[in-house]
Design a protein around this motif. Sequence first.
Motif, PDB file in Angstrom:
ATOM      1  N   ASP A 124      42.516 -20.713  41.342  1.00  0.00           N
ATOM      2  CA  ASP A 124      42.954 -21.564  42.440  1.00  0.00           C
ATOM      3  C   ASP A 124      43.713 -22.768  41.878  1.00  0.00           C
ATOM      4  O   ASP A 124      43.335 -23.314  40.844  1.00  0.00           O
ATOM      5  CB  ASP A 124      41.731 -22.037  43.231  1.00  0.00           C
ATOM      6  N   GLY A 125      44.779 -23.136  42.584  1.00  0.00           N
ATOM      7  CA  GLY A 125      45.583 -24.281  42.135  1.00  0.00           C
ATOM      8  C   GLY A 125      46.589 -23.870  41.077  1.00  0.00           C
ATOM      9  O   GLY A 125      47.079 -24.709  40.319  1.00  0.00           O
ATOM     10  N   SER A 126      46.932 -22.573  41.053  1.00  0.00           N
ATOM     11  CA  SER A 126      47.716 -22.076  39.922  1.00  0.00           C
ATOM     12  C   SER A 126      49.146 -22.618  39.891  1.00  0.00           C
ATOM     13  O   SER A 126      49.789 -22.562  38.848  1.00  0.00           O
ATOM     14  CB  SER A 126      47.713 -20.558  39.896  1.00  0.00           C
ATOM     15  N   SER A 127      49.623 -23.179  41.021  1.00  0.00           N
ATOM     16  CA  SER A 127      50.966 -23.764  40.956  1.00  0.00           C
ATOM     17  C   SER A 127      50.960 -25.009  40.062  1.00  0.00           C
ATOM     18  O   SER A 127      52.011 -25.543  39.728  1.00  0.00           O
ATOM     19  CB  SER A 127      51.479 -24.109  42.360  1.00  0.00           C
ATOM     20  N   ASN A 216      46.446 -34.343  51.354  1.00  0.00           N
ATOM     21  CA  ASN A 216      47.869 -34.431  51.043  1.00  0.00           C
ATOM     22  C   ASN A 216      48.542 -35.290  52.113  1.00  0.00           C
ATOM     23  O   ASN A 216      48.938 -34.808  53.172  1.00  0.00           O
ATOM     24  CB  ASN A 216      48.495 -33.037  51.000  1.00  0.00           C
ATOM     25  N   TYR A 219      51.860 -34.921  54.293  1.00  0.00           N
ATOM     26  CA  TYR A 219      51.985 -34.124  55.521  1.00  0.00           C
ATOM     27  C   TYR A 219      51.574 -34.914  56.769  1.00  0.00           C
ATOM     28  O   TYR A 219      51.431 -34.346  57.846  1.00  0.00           O
ATOM     29  CB  TYR A 219      51.106 -32.871  55.443  1.00  0.00           C
ATOM     30  N   TYR A 248      44.219 -37.343  45.075  1.00  0.00           N
ATOM     31  CA  TYR A 248      44.553 -35.977  45.475  1.00  0.00           C
ATOM     32  C   TYR A 248      45.273 -35.287  44.334  1.00  0.00           C
ATOM     33  O   TYR A 248      46.335 -35.730  43.897  1.00  0.00           O
ATOM     34  CB  TYR A 248      45.439 -35.985  46.734  1.00  0.00           C
ATOM     35  N   GLY A 250      45.626 -31.693  44.360  1.00  0.00           N
ATOM     36  CA  GLY A 250      46.327 -30.505  44.866  1.00  0.00           C
ATOM     37  C   GLY A 250      45.800 -29.235  44.223  1.00  0.00           C
ATOM     38  O   GLY A 250      46.443 -28.195  44.252  1.00  0.00           O
ATOM     39  N   SER A 251      44.621 -29.348  43.648  1.00  0.00           N
ATOM     40  CA  SER A 251      43.931 -28.212  43.043  1.00  0.00           C
ATOM     41  C   SER A 251      42.509 -28.330  43.585  1.00  0.00           C
ATOM     42  O   SER A 251      41.763 -29.245  43.206  1.00  0.00           O
ATOM     43  CB  SER A 251      43.985 -28.406  41.532  1.00  0.00           C
ATOM     44  N   LEU A 252      42.168 -27.460  44.526  1.00  0.00           N
ATOM     45  CA  LEU A 252      40.956 -27.676  45.326  1.00  0.00           C
ATOM     46  C   LEU A 252      39.698 -27.851  44.478  1.00  0.00           C
ATOM     47  O   LEU A 252      38.882 -28.734  44.738  1.00  0.00           O
ATOM     48  CB  LEU A 252      40.780 -26.503  46.305  1.00  0.00           C
ATOM     49  N   PHE A 266      37.085 -34.479  51.027  1.00  0.00           N
ATOM     50  CA  PHE A 266      38.352 -33.765  50.874  1.00  0.00           C
ATOM     51  C   PHE A 266      38.657 -33.148  52.226  1.00  0.00           C
ATOM     52  O   PHE A 266      37.763 -32.601  52.877  1.00  0.00           O
ATOM     53  CB  PHE A 266      38.212 -32.658  49.819  1.00  0.00           C
ATOM     54  N   TYR A 268      41.741 -30.703  54.403  1.00  0.00           N
ATOM     55  CA  TYR A 268      43.022 -30.031  54.577  1.00  0.00           C
ATOM     56  C   TYR A 268      43.029 -29.595  56.030  1.00  0.00           C
ATOM     57  O   TYR A 268      42.546 -28.532  56.389  1.00  0.00           O
ATOM     58  CB  TYR A 268      43.188 -28.837  53.630  1.00  0.00           C
ATOM     59  N   LYS A 281      45.441 -24.447  55.487  1.00  0.00           N
ATOM     60  CA  LYS A 281      45.968 -23.605  54.401  1.00  0.00           C
ATOM     61  C   LYS A 281      44.879 -22.819  53.680  1.00  0.00           C
ATOM     62  O   LYS A 281      45.126 -21.750  53.136  1.00  0.00           O
ATOM     63  CB  LYS A 281      46.682 -24.507  53.387  1.00  0.00           C
ATOM     64  N   LEU A 282      43.677 -23.363  53.672  1.00  0.00           N
ATOM     65  CA  LEU A 282      42.656 -22.825  52.762  1.00  0.00           C
ATOM     66  C   LEU A 282      41.933 -21.629  53.372  1.00  0.00           C
ATOM     67  O   LEU A 282      41.772 -21.524  54.581  1.00  0.00           O
ATOM     68  CB  LEU A 282      41.677 -23.936  52.377  1.00  0.00           C
ATOM     69  N   GLU A 287      37.561 -19.887  49.470  1.00  0.00           N
ATOM     70  CA  GLU A 287      37.597 -21.307  49.134  1.00  0.00           C
ATOM     71  C   GLU A 287      36.577 -22.096  49.958  1.00  0.00           C
ATOM     72  O   GLU A 287      35.655 -22.705  49.410  1.00  0.00           O
ATOM     73  CB  GLU A 287      39.020 -21.861  49.359  1.00  0.00           C
TER      74      GLU A 287
END
Length: 344
Positions: A124-127, A216, A219, A248, A250-252, A266, A268, A281-282, A287
């Motif tokens: 998770d959070g691979s970006s 985030n 948004y 934040y 951005g990696s849960l 946290f 989202y 999103k989650l 998750e």
Amino acid sequence: MTVERKFSDKIVTIERHILDQQSKFPEATGTLTNLLDDLALSAKIIASHTTRAGLAEILGSDGRENVHGETVQKLDVFAERTIYRMNDHTGRLAVMASEEEEEIIPIPDNYPTGKYVLLYDPLDGSSNIDFNVSVGTIFAIHRRKSLEGPGTLEDCLQKGRDLVAAGYIIYGSSTMMVYSTGQGVQGFTLDPRVGEFLLSHPDIRIPAKPKYYSVNQGYEHRWSAGIRGYTNWLQGDNDQGISLSLRYIGSLVADFHRNLLAGGVFYYPAEGKDPKKATGKLRLLYEAAPLAFLAEQAGGYASDGYTPILDIQPTGLHQRVPLFIGNRPLVEKAEDCLRTEGQK
Ligand code: AFP
């Protein structure tokens, strides 16, 4: 020579801890113990690659897209295959499901099936991988509902309330495995010199005084009035002396882990103005539910804004949910804000 021996000298490896827990249940067969061990070993293998992410050809994406239309990173693929290969043949699982695969993952015909169901988000959070930011693996374990033979979709679509165990591995400045079998939350840090996870954070409880809110905020223009009001409240627009700092990543897993240890919330939320994120999103199964299980075990709470995450009946493998998770009073405040908004 006489060596003074203190309780604190005790070295508790993850294996020893899992076995200690098992010994409290005389009827236990050891299957769950072995499954958690397999996951700990998968984590060590994945960690050995994430720590080399900047070095080799492994860096960057492999160009394919996953079922959500996101670009798959090579490490995602590696983590996915590692967890699958460590668990397909053991006879402990009836079926698996992964965030990276559209359908359930059956146990191959030539291997026996077992009584548990494994759901996982391999990386998770691979970006964030290309930027040396912490990423994580999340796992959830259910008891199968079907009686025998290959596991089914229904085996995977179970409420979080019925989880047998859940946890995550965070690949950060150190690698940690944090899990619960329903008797509190335990955290283990991987000592890379000896290749063992050692108990470093026993009985984790979310601190009563929260420090952080994590969302985030880029948004914000797509949020409802209720979420904007909630955010103002967290920032200090209240008469309860609450005034939280924003963090934040951005990696849960990393955001959740920090708030679990430091206190906070946290979220989202759903984004009304973006049809693609009407339910956030989650993913519920990979998750929200496993982390909700950990949050409740640590004295916290998780909600989609209206219903406890653990009470939501999943209807699809890749269902998304809004998520508010952390200290109970902060999550309940989010529910209040959304309820009030709905009454206007
Ligand atoms: P990736 O796995 O694509 O990096 O997504 C990570 C994630 O699912 C979760 O770990 C983060 O909390 C969330 O997405 C971040 O999403 P935003 O980039 O929209 O804030």
